[in-house]
Each structure stands twice: as C-alpha cells, then as structure tokens.
Design a protein around this motif. Structure first.
Motif, mmCIF file in Angstrom:
data_model
loop_
_atom_site.group_PDB
_atom_site.id
_atom_site.type_symbol
_atom_site.label_atom_id
_atom_site.label_comp_id
_atom_site.label_asym_id
_atom_site.label_seq_id
_atom_site.Cartn_x
_atom_site.Cartn_y
_atom_site.Cartn_z
ATOM 1 N N LEU A 84 1.019 -1.132 0.250
ATOM 2 C CA LEU A 84 -0.196 -0.177 -0.322
ATOM 3 C C LEU A 84 0.660 1.130 0.162
ATOM 4 O O LEU A 84 1.260 2.313 -0.510
ATOM 5 C CB LEU A 84 -0.704 0.094 1.491
ATOM 6 C CG LEU A 84 -1.700 0.974 1.387
ATOM 7 C CD1 LEU A 84 -3.146 1.144 0.406
ATOM 8 C CD2 LEU A 84 -2.399 1.303 2.428
ATOM 9 N N GLY A 87 2.237 2.378 -2.932
ATOM 10 C CA GLY A 87 0.367 2.139 -4.370
ATOM 11 C C GLY A 87 0.569 1.297 -5.404
ATOM 12 O O GLY A 87 -0.313 1.215 -6.005
ATOM 13 N N PRO A 91 -6.500 -5.174 -3.959
ATOM 14 C CA PRO A 91 -7.309 -4.646 -4.791
ATOM 15 C C PRO A 91 -8.414 -5.009 -3.291
ATOM 16 O O PRO A 91 -9.019 -5.924 -3.169
ATOM 17 C CB PRO A 91 -7.371 -5.379 -6.005
ATOM 18 C CG PRO A 91 -6.235 -6.387 -6.197
ATOM 19 C CD PRO A 91 -5.229 -6.306 -4.830
ATOM 20 N N TRP A 132 -2.338 -10.372 -9.354
ATOM 21 C CA TRP A 132 -2.313 -9.254 -8.817
ATOM 22 C C TRP A 132 -0.568 -9.455 -7.654
ATOM 23 O O TRP A 132 0.477 -9.492 -7.573
ATOM 24 C CB TRP A 132 -2.702 -8.340 -7.589
ATOM 25 C CG TRP A 132 -2.615 -7.578 -6.417
ATOM 26 C CD1 TRP A 132 -2.403 -6.256 -5.993
ATOM 27 C CD2 TRP A 132 -1.786 -8.031 -5.156
ATOM 28 N NE1 TRP A 132 -1.606 -5.559 -5.229
ATOM 29 C CE2 TRP A 132 -1.211 -6.455 -4.403
ATOM 30 C CE3 TRP A 132 -1.949 -8.936 -4.201
ATOM 31 C CZ2 TRP A 132 -0.051 -6.453 -4.028
ATOM 32 C CZ3 TRP A 132 -0.879 -8.967 -3.317
ATOM 33 C CH2 TRP A 132 -0.512 -7.769 -3.077
ATOM 34 N N HIS A 797 -0.250 8.779 -1.778
ATOM 35 C CA HIS A 797 -1.494 9.069 -1.676
ATOM 36 C C HIS A 797 -1.321 10.831 -0.439
ATOM 37 O O HIS A 797 -2.273 11.451 -1.181
ATOM 38 C CB HIS A 797 -2.041 8.354 -0.621
ATOM 39 C CG HIS A 797 -2.530 6.408 -1.350
ATOM 40 N ND1 HIS A 797 -3.228 6.982 -2.085
ATOM 41 C CD2 HIS A 797 -1.498 5.259 -1.306
ATOM 42 C CE1 HIS A 797 -3.191 5.969 -2.986
ATOM 43 N NE2 HIS A 797 -2.582 4.766 -2.253
ATOM 44 N N ALA A 823 -5.417 2.805 -12.777
ATOM 45 C CA ALA A 823 -6.487 1.431 -12.493
ATOM 46 C C ALA A 823 -5.689 0.826 -11.151
ATOM 47 O O ALA A 823 -3.858 1.152 -11.110
ATOM 48 C CB ALA A 823 -6.291 0.705 -13.819
ATOM 49 N N ILE A 824 -5.804 0.281 -10.747
ATOM 50 C CA ILE A 824 -5.474 -1.458 -9.904
ATOM 51 C C ILE A 824 -4.247 -1.966 -9.300
ATOM 52 O O ILE A 824 -3.066 -1.661 -9.473
ATOM 53 C CB ILE A 824 -6.423 -1.778 -8.581
ATOM 54 C CG1 ILE A 824 -7.512 -0.971 -7.853
ATOM 55 C CG2 ILE A 824 -5.834 -2.631 -7.756
ATOM 56 C CD1 ILE A 824 -8.937 -1.769 -7.219
ATOM 57 N N GLU A 825 -4.547 -2.052 -11.253
ATOM 58 C CA GLU A 825 -3.283 -2.741 -11.386
ATOM 59 C C GLU A 825 -2.075 -2.123 -11.351
ATOM 60 O O GLU A 825 -0.765 -3.018 -11.947
ATOM 61 C CB GLU A 825 -3.713 -3.734 -12.374
ATOM 62 C CG GLU A 825 -4.365 -3.419 -12.842
ATOM 63 C CD GLU A 825 -5.749 -3.348 -13.188
ATOM 64 O OE1 GLU A 825 -6.243 -3.114 -12.081
ATOM 65 O OE2 GLU A 825 -6.409 -3.474 -14.479
ATOM 66 N N GLY A 828 -2.618 1.704 -8.852
ATOM 67 C CA GLY A 828 -3.968 2.897 -7.972
ATOM 68 C C GLY A 828 -3.137 4.318 -7.724
ATOM 69 O O GLY A 828 -2.783 4.997 -8.421
ATOM 70 N N ASP A 829 -4.267 5.251 -7.383
ATOM 71 C CA ASP A 829 -3.957 6.268 -7.277
ATOM 72 C C ASP A 829 -3.086 6.955 -6.591
ATOM 73 O O ASP A 829 -2.613 8.578 -6.722
ATOM 74 C CB ASP A 829 -5.771 6.454 -6.164
ATOM 75 C CG ASP A 829 -5.911 8.136 -6.484
ATOM 76 O OD1 ASP A 829 -5.757 9.140 -6.239
ATOM 77 O OD2 ASP A 829 -5.794 8.443 -7.624
#
Length: 838
Positions: A84, A87, A91, A132, A797, A823-825, A828-829
């Motif tokens: 996390l 990044g 998921p 993932w 983040h 995207a998540i894969e 992510g943001d």
C-alpha cells in the motif's frame, strides 16, 4: 460483622475448586477481552471490510495461539502495508459468501442460476487477486501466495460468464438447444397475441373490456355473463362480481398447449445447463474453496491496511522474548475514534513490574490497556499505533483485573470479586504471562489492601510474570525505589491549570492529587481546605515532595521541548540553506552543461568541416604544407574536445557537482538489475552482478566495466528515464517493424492498461509542489526527446495536495494529450498515467 481481607481470602480459597471448574484459559480470555474492550476493536476493524465473511472473521478475531502463527500473520500484514505504501495495495471489492453454496454443490447438490452467478463474482475477484499476486511474487512472495488461487478456475469463470446473465438467468448462448427452444416459445407467443387480437375484434360487441386477460398462465376473453353462449370455449373463471366470464376460445387452447410444451422444453434445457455448471463447479470444489479463502484473506488484510493508514499504525512481528518496549504508543480505540491522543513510552518484560501512579482520570488505566492491546494486536497481526522503533514480544496469556467485577448472582462484593479474580490470576501466572491490575487490592482497608497488593505482586514476579499495576498505595510506590524488579511510572498533573496532562513519565512515582481532582470536579473549596488540614504531617510532606517533583519534571519537559523546537528550527534552517546551495549549484551546473553541450556541438561541426575539407582537397591534402596545416587544425579541435571529454576540465567539474548533489547508493541496493549513476561515465548504468571486493560490474549501453562502489550514486527520476530512452526507442522501432495489427498504440486508448517500468516513471514523493513541478518538467522533456508515448507520475497518497497540484498542472500542459489516475493493477491512485502528444 465486618469482613477483613484475611477472612475474604480464606473464603475465596475454599471456593477455589469450584472456581477452577468454571475457570481456565477461555474464561481468562473472555475476562481480559472485556477489560481491554477487544470486541470493540474487532468491530472497528470489521467495519472496514468489503465482505460479510471478512467482517465476521475480523469481528471474531483472536490472538494467534503460537509464536509461529503470530509471526506468519504479522508478515502478511506487513507485506500488505508495504504494498500500500508504494501505491500497489491489495485490490478490495465486495463479494458474496459462497462457502455453504460451494459445500452443497460439492456434496452433489444443485444450484439456481443466481446462486451460480455469485460463484462467478467470487471467481472474478479471485482472478484479479491472482494477477496482483503475480506482480508481487518477487517482492512479496508470502502475501502473493496467500491471496492466489488455482489458474484452472479461470476457465470455470469464463464458462459461468458465458452461460449466465448478470441477474442469474441462463443465457441464450448456453446451448443451441436452449436458443432454439426459446425461439419457438417466442414465435408461439407472437401467434397467440395475434390470434387473441383477432378474436377480440371478432367478439368486440360481447366483451367487457377491449383486451384479453391472463388467468393462472392461461389467456382468455373477458365476456359479459349474459353473452357467454356467444363465445365458445373453456371458462377459466369469473370476476368477483360475477358479471364477467373469462373464456378461453378453442383456437387459443391449442396454441396454449403448444406454448406449454415449448416452455417445458426451455425449462428442461435450462436445468440441464445448470446441472452441467454444477458438475463443473463440483469438479473444482477444492480450488473454489481455496479461492474463496484467498478473497476473504485479501479483504481482511485490506481492512487492516485501511486501519493502519487511518491511525498511522505499524505492523510489529513479535519476537520470542516476552517483552514490551513501546515508543509513542497511542490507545488503539481512542485513535480509531479520531480522538487526539497523547503518545507515551511504556516498557515491561517478564519478571518485572511497572507501578503506575498519579491522579484519577489521568490515564493510568489507559496505559494498562495499551500494554495489553499491544501484546494481543501483535499476536493477531493487527497494526499497532506506535513508533517503528518499538519492540513487542510474544506473551502466552494476558490476564487482567480492570474495573468493577461485583456479582450479585454469586454474592460477591466489589472487593471479594476482585480478590477472587486475583486468585485465578496468581494460579495462572507464568514466565510468559502479562498481568494487568487496576488498583490492586483496592476497595478495602488501605493498610491491609496495600499489604495484600505487595504480596500478590511479589508472588506474580516470583512466578516470572510481567506485571503492570495502577495504584494509590504509597507502599507500592516505595517498591519502585527499593526493589530492582519494580519500576515507577507517573501520569502527570498540571497544578497551574488543575488538569491531568495524560503524559506518562517513567522512573518516578506520581501524586494521587485527590484534593486537586476534588476541586476540579466541583467539591466546595471549604471542604477541600478542611480535608487538607486533616492530613497527617508525613502525608502532607509526601504530597508536597511529589508535587515539587511533578513541577520540576514539567519544567524540565518544557525546557526539553523548547530545546527540541530550537534544534528542529536549526535543522530546518540548515536544510533550507542546503537546498538553496544545491539549487545554486544545480543552476551553475546546468549553465556549465549548456555551455559544454554547445562547445561539444561546435567541436563536432569542426570535425565534420575538416573531414569535408580533406575530401574537397583530394590529392592536394597530401602536400606537406597543407597536411601540416590540417594537422594543426585537428590538434586545435582535439584540445577543445578534451575540455568537454569525460576526463576533461568541464567533464570533471560536472562530475564534481554530480557527486555533491547525489545520494550515495547503499550496498544492499546494488542488486543485479538495479540502475545507478556512474560518475566517470556521467550516465545511468545497470548493475550486472553484486559488489565484490569493493567493486561492482555495471553495463552502460554496449559497454560492461567494473567500477568502485564509491563512484556510484542514486540517479534522479529524469536520469532514470533518460537512461532508458535508448532501450525504449529500440523497443518502439521493433514494434514498428512488426507486421501491421501486431500491436495497438496505447496513445489512442486511455482505457488501456499500461505496464509501468522504472524508466518511464517519475518519482516525486516527498517533494514540495514547486520542486515537484520543476522535476516533472524535466522528466516530460526527456520523455518527449525519447519518443515515449506514455509515462507514470508517482506522487503517492498523502494528503492529496501534491497529487491535485500535479494533475492540475498536467491537465493544461502542452506536451500532455491525456491523463488519468492509474488503475489498481497499475499501482492505484498513488500514480497518474500520462499520454504524451506525438
């Protein structure tokens, strides 16, 4: 007659066999869980889950029974949190509970279409987790294995998606027979509607309504009761008033029979398809159960990561030594509620006791609960809100006596219930047991209670337990100064503001400050003054001494805080000066680099002109005088070229600036494949092999060489991009040479999933907005020169300020054709994907 502590202890000893029968580990666990508010913490974690099964698992979470299991849980949680942080978090999505359904199918049972659709949803999430996990296989192997599942399930998911609609109905594509049967049903319904319309028109003068009606799946005409003989057919029923008859004409009866037969054929084919799907699910029931477990595990870990991010908590892998060394510990329940909590340091190990004293409502019990919760959270793999420098060992049990345990049903007063629990705790005490006692032996005669408390604590320490106790007894506070097994700690009280500070100070006892607390909570001043005069001389002296110590401690803490603030200001100023100095050097270096580049270009042009002149002179160039002049010109060009060469004056100056501005590479980071800045080459290279005898083998372009480790530095994001530009250009040229249709440009489709590489990623985490935008500009320029189609910007983040500023800047940038959050894969943001204009 009043009971003494001796008679109560004797009575409780007589009850001991009965207590042992209902006691034991489970009763001790429930008591401690209630004292620590463990169920509330579990509910807080469960609320962050996406699935019902994940919430149930966290809602009933228990500490791991063994050290090995506790370490395994902690390792998984730590890897999930690490992912996390960069990044690439797990998921997370909602999914249904299919455990009982899968078990029923495994036993040979059948399932409806909507139930099988739930299986497909779980398999879709399992597919996402497998993808993932593959991406994390190298860096986080344990976590990847924990959330992975059998690839054979992909074919089952595809079959479920093909044969079932999103609402669970069997799709026409499930079988040719089903498609044909449904077409027959559709045609018959069309014929019936046409025939009904014709009959309604034919018998319009005797119908109650203009259209047909449906009764129990059969179609008829609404005929007036007085005209029923005018319409032949079967009477399906009458209206409630009896004035209307519902008549099915013979033409409709024949069509209805045909339609019923066709519909039964559809139903048989649907059931056959569902049975076949159940058979396929049954064949993979084992992998399906593992996939569902992987989904639940991922949901639980994602919830733990959310809790850690919200509370700034850290995963601690417990070690074998039963100890707690907590730095900056905050109560987990309070921080989860969003309360601003004063962090405190706590230390305790087996065979030692921590005696916490101080005013009521000052945080003594909170400190006890912090110790117990930290021990259990580490065993359960839950992140703990403490600093990373903390250490948490493994305790087999946490036993507690916190709060009022009176029981009218068992005829136990507060004190007798308290003593009964103390007896059970003493019976279970052992070297790997943590004991938490709130106001030990309180609620009775102070002198006898203090004696009993000392005896209990000494017994617990003799049995090797780690003990934390809160108290107002002076005898217990004195142990901290006379017995090396005991240590004092005090919660502070601000006598000027008449408020507790909630700051725990290790090494000194605390004053109970009962009279000050009474004043704060509204007791009349004259009552408090009278109480003060009733204190004995030694008690007043002791209270005065402890108060003076408390005030001195506050003064020292204030001075330390002021010194730390000054040191922080000096550090910030030094960092600002260093940053300004680095900026000046960077500007000078850029100016020197531009001049060097210009001179290099002129040297290159001069060589080309010399070569052209030699070709133009032809045989005349062999004339001795002309040849000498040409050699002299060539020597002049060489002299200028040496200035900008790798070992030239300008090149050395640039490398000196580089060395001053760059961060050295740590030896563990020099793994094969790592990218480093090589000072002597002035370029980014790739590590070929690990360091050996102070040197490392690197590859830059077509050259492979060994260089001292001291000459390597960490490349900037722009240089990593520039270093990979040639490789990216070669890859694009290879794609362009491939047959048409072999690949599709990502530039045309911003929904396409991009593959993130280090050479096309700009890491701006931790930078100020202006600094990040400047580095982003250089990165985009390098990407444009290298012909990159798309790139990744890593901003993390954080609070979102840097991310928002960068995206706003990119949205109007002339080089940017499009952008979107990754995207998540893709990460992510924490990332933004940018497509560059051609």
């Amino acid at each position: 007659m009043t009971e003494t502590s001796e008679t109560i202890v004797a009575r409780e000893r007589d009850r001991e066999p009965a207590a042992a029968a209902v006691g034991g580990a489970e009763e001790a666990f429930r008591k401690t869980a209630a004292d620590l508010e463990w169920p509330w913490l579990c509910d807080t974690l469960a609320a962050r889950c996406q699935s019902e099964r994940g919430a149930k698992r966290l809602g009933s979470l228990r500490p791991a029974p063994t050290l090995a299991e506790a370490v395994a849980r902690a390792e998984l949680a730590r890897e999930a949190l690490d992912a996390l942080d960069v990044g690439a978090g797990l998921p997370a999505r909602a999914f249904p509970d299919v455990e009982e359904l899968a078990a029923r199918i495994a036993r040979g049972g059948e399932a409806r279409g909507d139930e099988l659709r739930r299986v497909a949803i779980v398999l879709a999430y399992a597919d996402e987790l497998r993808a993932w996990a593959r991406a994390q296989a190298v860096e986080r192997p344990a976590l990847g294995a924990a959330v992975s599942s059998s690839p054979a399930l992909a074919a089952l998911r595809a079959e479920l998606d093909r044969t079932l609609e999103p609402d669970g109905r069997v799709s026409d594509a499930a079988s040719v027979g089903l498609r044909d049967a449904r077409r027959r049903v559709g045609k018959l319904r069309q014929r019936m509607q046409g025939e009904l319309a014709r009959l309604c028109a034919r018998y319009a003068d005797v119908l109650r309504d203009a259209g047909p009606v449906e009764r129990d799946g059969r179609y008829g005409l609404p005929v007036r009761a007085d005209s029923h003989r005018s319409v032949p057919g079967i009477v399906l029923g009458t209206s409630a008033t009896g004035v209307t008859l519902y008549v099915e004409p013979p033409e409709i009866t024949e069509l209805a029979n045909e339609l019923a037969l066709a519909a039964s054929e559809v139903s048989r084919e649907e059931q056959r398809v569902l049975r076949e799907l159940c058979r396929q699910v049954q064949a993979l029931s084992g992998p399906l159960a593992e996939a569902f477990e992987a989904c639940v595990r991922a949901d639980v870990l994602a919830a733990l990561c959310q809790y850690a991010a919200a509370t700034r908590a850290v995963v601690f892998v417990p070690d074998a030594e039963p100890r707690l060394e907590l730095e900056g510990m905050r109560h987990p329940l309070l921080v989860a509620r969003g309360v601003e909590v004063v962090p405190n340091d706590l230390a305790l190990r087996s065979g030692q006791a921590l005696v916490v004293s101080g005013p009521n409502a000052g945080g003594k019990t909170v400190a006890l609960k912090c110790l117990g919760l930290a021990a259990w959270m580490a065993r359960a793999g839950v992140p703990v809100p403490a600093r990373r420098e903390s250490h948490i060992g493994f305790f087999d049990e946490v036993l507690s006596d916190i709060g009022d345990a009176q029981s009218l049903a068992q005829s136990l007063s507060t004190f007798s219930a308290h003593v009964a629990n103390l007896g059970r705790i003493v019976g279970r005490a052992a070297p790997r047991v943590l004991v938490l006692l709130d106001e030990a032996a309180g609620g009775t005669d102070p002198e006898e209670g203090a004696a009993l408390a000392v005896a209990v604590l000494e017994t617990l320490l003799q049995r090797g337990a780690a003990v934390a106790v809160t108290t107002h007894h002076e005898r217990l506070k004195e142990l901290g100064a006379t017995d090396p097994r005991f240590a004092n700690a005090a919660v502070g009280f601000d006598f000027e503001r008449m408020l507790p500070t909630f700051r725990l100070a290790l090494g000194a006892p605390g004053a109970s400050s009962a009279l000050e607390v009474a004043t704060r909570f509204g007791l009349p001043p004259e009552v408090v003054t009278r109480a003060r005069t009733l204190l004995s001389g030694p008690a007043r002296d002791r209270e005065r001494l402890v108060r003076e110590l408390e005030q001195e401690r506050h003064r020292l803490e204030a001075e330390r805080a002021a010194a730390e603030a000054e040191r922080a200001a000096a550090t910030a100023l030094r960092a600002e000066l260093e940053e300004e100095r680095a900026a000046v050097r960077t500007r000078e270096r850029e100016k020197l680099a531009r001049a060097s580049g210009k001179l290099y270009g002129e040297v290159k042009q001069a060589r080309l002109r010399l070569r052209a002149l030699v070709e133009e002179l032809g045989s005349a160039a062999r004339d001795p005088a002309v040849a000498e002049r040409l050699r002299a010109a060539e020597r002049r060009v060489d002299e200028e070229a040496r200035l900008v060469g790798i070992d030239g004056k300008v090149g050395r100056a640039l490398r000196a600036d580089d060395a001053a501005l760059r961060r050295p590479v740590d030896a563990p980071a020099l793994r094969p494949g790592a990218r480093v800045w090589v000072a002597r080459l002035g370029a980014v290279a790739e590590v070929v092999s690990a360091p050996e005898r102070g040197q490392v083998e690197v590859k830059a372009g077509a050259f492979t060489l060994r260089v001292p480790v001291g000459e390597l530095a960490t490349p900037s994001a722009a240089q990593r991009t520039a270093g990979g530009a040639a490789r990216a250009a070669r890859e694009r040229q290879a794609k362009e040479r491939a047959p048409s249709g072999a690949s599709t440009s990502a530039r045309a489709d911003t929904t396409a999933r991009m593959v993130r590489t280090s050479s096309a990623t700009c890491d701006l985490r931790g930078q100020r907005v202006d600094e990040a935008i400047a580095n982003l500009e250089r990165f985009l320029d390098d990407c444009a020169r290298a012909g990159e189609a798309a790139a990744f910007v890593l901003h993390g983040h954080g609070t979102g300020a840097l991310r928002n500023a960068l995206r706003e800047h990119l949205a109007t940038h002339p080089r940017v054709a499009a952008l979107r959050p990754a995207a998540i894969e893709e990460g992510g943001d924490a990332f933004t994907v940018v497509w560059l204009r051609a």
